[in-house]
Motif scaffolding. Structure first.
Motif, mmCIF file in Angstrom:
data_model
loop_
_atom_site.group_PDB
_atom_site.id
_atom_site.type_symbol
_atom_site.label_atom_id
_atom_site.label_comp_id
_atom_site.label_asym_id
_atom_site.label_seq_id
_atom_site.Cartn_x
_atom_site.Cartn_y
_atom_site.Cartn_z
ATOM 1 N N ALA A 53 0.832 -1.204 0.000
ATOM 2 C CA ALA A 53 0.000 0.000 0.000
ATOM 3 C C ALA A 53 0.869 1.257 0.000
ATOM 4 N N TYR A 54 1.941 1.203 0.753
ATOM 5 C CA TYR A 54 2.869 2.336 0.793
ATOM 6 C C TYR A 54 3.515 2.553 -0.575
ATOM 7 N N SER A 55 3.889 1.476 -1.228
ATOM 8 C CA SER A 55 4.510 1.582 -2.548
ATOM 9 C C SER A 55 3.555 2.201 -3.556
ATOM 10 N N VAL A 56 2.295 1.786 -3.512
ATOM 11 C CA VAL A 56 1.290 2.355 -4.415
ATOM 12 C C VAL A 56 1.122 3.856 -4.171
ATOM 13 N N ALA A 57 1.115 4.222 -2.883
ATOM 14 C CA ALA A 57 0.946 5.639 -2.540
ATOM 15 C C ALA A 57 2.107 6.487 -3.057
ATOM 16 N N VAL A 58 3.324 5.950 -2.930
ATOM 17 C CA VAL A 58 4.497 6.695 -3.410
ATOM 18 C C VAL A 58 4.445 6.860 -4.921
ATOM 19 N N GLN A 59 4.033 5.813 -5.617
ATOM 20 C CA GLN A 59 3.911 5.912 -7.066
ATOM 21 C C GLN A 59 2.884 6.965 -7.467
ATOM 22 N N LYS A 60 1.769 6.974 -6.747
ATOM 23 C CA LYS A 60 0.754 7.991 -7.031
ATOM 24 C C LYS A 60 1.296 9.389 -6.749
ATOM 25 N N PHE A 61 2.036 9.505 -5.657
ATOM 26 C CA PHE A 61 2.639 10.788 -5.289
ATOM 27 C C PHE A 61 3.603 11.274 -6.375
ATOM 28 N N SER A 62 4.417 10.347 -6.876
ATOM 29 C CA SER A 62 5.379 10.734 -7.918
ATOM 30 C C SER A 62 4.666 11.114 -9.204
ATOM 31 N N GLN A 63 3.550 10.454 -9.510
ATOM 32 C CA GLN A 63 2.780 10.813 -10.701
ATOM 33 C C GLN A 63 2.197 12.219 -10.585
ATOM 34 N N THR A 64 1.720 12.548 -9.390
ATOM 35 C CA THR A 64 1.180 13.898 -9.173
ATOM 36 C C THR A 64 2.258 14.953 -9.369
ATOM 37 N N LEU A 65 3.451 14.686 -8.832
ATOM 38 C CA LEU A 65 4.563 15.617 -9.016
ATOM 39 C C LEU A 65 4.944 15.746 -10.476
ATOM 40 N N ASN A 66 4.983 14.631 -11.171
ATOM 41 C CA ASN A 66 5.439 14.628 -12.557
ATOM 42 C C ASN A 66 4.489 15.383 -13.485
#
Length: 573
Positions: A53-66
Motif C-alpha cells: 500500500a505504501y509503494s502504491v501511494a508513493v507511485q501515485k505521489f510521484s505521478q502527481t509531481l510529474n
C-alpha cells in the motif's frame, strides 16, 4: 506557461482584457489549490500504509509531481526558475528509482510536508480568495451605483447632483483600492508558491532518503542536485523579497489621486463609454469598451452586456472631429459628439464623469491640452567626489558595508539568453554604449563591490547576494510597472555578471562593437545543464539538516536588511 502581467494601472481602467487576465490567474489559483489538496492527501497516505500500500501511494505521489508544472509570469525564466520548474519532474524520477527497495514507513510527514502546505493554502490561497470576494463585492456596488448615476437627469438641483457625484466617487475609490489589493495579493501568491510549495516537498523528500538505510547511496547521489536546487530556491526567495518591497511601494503610490492623474497622461486612452443609438421606436444607450489610437485617429468599440440573441462584433470608426455636447441640449451628463468618416451623422457618447469626458476630449484633440514636463539628471564631479568619499570611508572601516551610486539603466535582453558566453558579450558591449561619465561611475562602484565580495567568507556577501541588493538600485525602469518590478531578477543577473567578470568587462573595449543579432527564444537546452538526478555524479556530501537551511536563509536576510540600512544612511547624508 506564462501569464500576462497584471498592472496596477489596469485596475483603474477595469477593461475586459483585465478581467480576462484575472480569470486566468483565478483558474491557476484553483488549479494550485486542487494540486495542494492532492499532494496533502497523497502525503498523508504515505503514513497510513506499509509495504504494498505504501509503494502504491508513493507511485501515485510521484505521478502527481510529474504531471504538475509551474506557471511563471513573463516571457523568460532565470536559470534558478528553470531549475525550480524542473524540480518536481526530477523528484518523480528519483521516487521511481528508489521505490523497489523502499520498505520503511515515512516519518515526520506531517511536520515537513502536510502542515506547511496546509499553512500555505490557508494563509496565502485563503487570503487571496477573501481579497477576490471583496473585489467582486466592491465591483458590483460600484457598477450598480454607476448605472444609477448615469441615469440621473441633468435638470436636478446642483446640490443633488453634487451629492450623487460624491457618493459615486466614494464607491469608485473603494472599488479601485480593492482591485489593487487583489492584484497585489495575486502576485504574492504566484511568487511565494515557487518556494513555499517546493521547499516542504524538498525537505520531505530529503527525510525519506536520509531515514531509509537501503537508499543511503542514492541519498548521497541526490545531494549535489539538492544543494543546487536549494541555492536556486534561496536566490528566488531573495529576488522575491526585493521585488515585494518595490511592489508594495508601487501599490501605495497607485492609490494616490496625484498618481492617478499622472497615470492618465501616459496611458493610451481607453475605457467605458455609453453610445446613443437611435432606433425606429426610440433611443437607447449601449455600453461599449472603447480604445482610441491617436496616430490613425481610430476608435475601436467593443460592445458589452450583449444579449445571446443579438451578438454584435467590434466597431471601428475614423474620427474627423470631436465636439463637447452642451448639457441643455440633452438630458444626459458628460456627453460629447464625434464626427466620423464612416457615418453621416455625429455619434453621441456619454463618459463616466466630467473628468473622464475631459480626458476623451484631450485624446481626440479637444480643448484641454495637458503639458508634460521633462526632467533630466546628469552626473557631475560633485557626485563623483561624494561616491569616492563614501567608498573610501566604507573600505577603511570594514568590509561589511557598501556604498551606493547611480548609473544609467542598461537593457538586459542579453541576460535572458541560454548562451553564457553571449550573456557576457552582450553586457560587455552594452556597458561601453553608456555615456562616459555613467560608465566611469559604474566601474568605480563595481570595483568596490568586487572588493567587498572578496571577503564573502566573513561578510556573507557573495556576488549573488550583492546583486540582489544593487540590481534594483543600479537599473531603474523608465516606468514603474508590475512588469518592470518582475524583471528585477534579470537586473540582478546583470549586476552579478558585472561583479564576476569585472576585469574582462572594464579592461577594454569589446572585441566586436557592432550590433549583435537578437538570439532566438530558448527552445534548446542551455549550454550549462543543471545537475539532474538521472545524470548525477557519484560524490559524497554531508547531509544538511533543516536547521542548516534555516540558518543560511536567516544570514542572507540579515545581510540584505543590513545593506539596505547602509543605503538609507548614505542617501540621507
Amino acid at each position: 506557461m506564462g501569464h500576462p502581467t497584471l498592472e496596477f494601472s489596469a485596475c483603474y481602467l477595469d477593461s475586459p482584457d483585465f478581467r480576462e487576465t484575472l480569470k486566468c490567474y483565478e483558474l491557476e489559483l484553483e488549479r494550485t489549490s486542487k494540486f495542494l489538496k492532492e499532494l496533502i492527501k497523497d502525503g498523508n497516505s504515505l503514513n497510513l500504509f506499509c509495504f504494498l500500500a505504501y509503494s502504491v501511494a508513493v507511485q501515485k505521489f510521484s505521478q502527481t509531481l510529474n504531471l504538475f508544472q509551474f506557471d511563471f509570469i513573463g516571457d523568460s525564466l532565470t536559470d534558478d526558475e528553470i531549475n525550480i520548474a524542473q524540480s518536481f519532474q526530477e523528484f518523480a524520477v528519483l521516487l521511481q528509482d528508489v521505490e523497489h527497495d523502499r520498505m520503511m514507513l515515512v516519518q515526520n510527514a506531517s511536520d515537513l510536508l502536510i502542515k506547511p502546505l496546509e499553512k500555505f493554502r490557508k494563509e496565502q490561497i485563503g487570503v487571496t480568495k477573501e481579497k477576490r470576494k471583496k473585489f467582486e463585492k466592491e465591483s458590483e456596488k460600484y457598477y450598480s451605483q454607476l448605472d444609477k448615476h448615469l441615469n440621473l437627469s441633468a435638470k436636478k438641483k446642483e446640490s443633488q447632483l453634487q451629492e450623487a457625484d460624491d457618493l459615486l466617487e466614494k464607491e469608485r475609490v473603494n472599488f479601485y483600492e480593492s482591485s489593487v489589493e487583489y492584484v497585489y495579493q495575486i502576485h504574492q501568491v504566484q511568487d511565494r508558491k515557487k518556494f513555499d510549495v517546493v521547499e516542504p516537498v524538498l525537505a520531505f523528500l530529503h527525510s525519506i532518503l536520509t531515514l531509509n538505510n537501503l537508499t543511503v547511496e542514492m541519498t548521497q547521489d541526490f545531494m549535489p542536485y539538492k544543494q543546487e536546487l536549494q541555492l536556486s530556491l534561496q536566490n528566488t526567495r531573495n529576488n522575491y523579497e526585493s521585488t515585494r518591497e518595490e511592489l508594495e511601494e508601487l501599490m501605495k503610490r497607485m492609490t494616490n489621486p496625484l498618481q492617478i492623474c499622472k497615470m492618465h497622461s501616459f496611458l493610451p486612452m481607453e475605457g467605458y463609454l455609453y453610445c446613443q443609438e437611435k432606433w425606429a421606436l426610440g433611443v437607447s444607450w449601449v455600453k461599449y469598451y472603447c480604445k482610441y489610437h491617436k496616430e490613425g485617429r481610430l476608435l475601436f468599440m467593443v460592445p458589452c452586456e450583449q444579449k445571446t440573441t443579438t451578438k454584435q462584433g467590434p466597431t471601428q470608426l475614423t474620427l474627423k472631429s470631436c465636439i463637447r455636447r452642451k448639457t441643455d441640449s440633452i438630458d444626459k451628463r458628460f456627453c460629447f459628439d464625434v464626427e466620423t468618416i464612416e457615418r453621416n451623422s455625429p455619434v453621441t457618447f456619454q463618459a463616466l464623469s466630467e473628468g473622464d469626458r475631459k480626458l476623451w476630449m484631450e485624446a481626440m484633440d479637444g480643448k484641454e491640452p495637458v503639458s508634460l514636463f521633462i526632467y533630466s539628471l546628469e552626473l557631475n564631479e560633485v557626485g563623483f567626489k561624494f561616491v569616492r568619499k563614501c567608498i573610501n570611508y566604507i573600505e577603511t572601516r570594514g568590509k561589511l558595508s557598501v556604498g551606493r551610486s547611480v548609473a544609467s539603466s542598461c537593457p538586459f535582453r542579453g541576460c535572458k539568453s541560454d548562451n553564457l558566453d553571449f550573456r557576457l558579450s552582450e553586457i560587455h558591449s552594452l556597458t561601453y554604449k553608456l555615456p562616459e561619465k555613467n560608465r566611469e561611475m559604474l566601474e568605480m562602484l563595481i570595483k568596490h563591490l568586487v572588493n567587498v565580495c572578496s571577503h564573502s567568507d566573513e561578510n556573507l556577501m557573495t556576488p549573488s547576494n550583492m546583486a540582489v541588493i544593487f540590481g534594483p538600485t543600479l537599473m531603474r525602469a523608465k516606468e514603474e510597472t508590475v512588469a518592470a518590478m518582475l524583471d528585477i531578477k534579470f537586473q540582478n543577473i546583470v549586476v552579478e555578471i558585472l561583479i564576476e567578470d569585472y576585469k574582462k568587462i572594464f579592461s577594454g573595449l569589446p572585441e566586436d562593437s557592432t550590433a549583435r543579432p537578437v538570439p532566438p527564444p530558448r527552445i534548446t537546452p542551455r549550454k550549462r545543464q543543471p545537475i539532474t538526478i538521472s545524470k548525477r555524479p557519484l560524490r559524497a556530501y554531508q547531509a544538511a539538516s533543516q536547521d542548516h537551511f534555516q540558518h543560511t536563509e536567516t544570514c542572507s536576510r540579515v545581510c540584505i536588511q543590513y545593506f539596505r540600512c547602509i543605503h538609507c544612511v548614505l542617501i540621507c547624508s
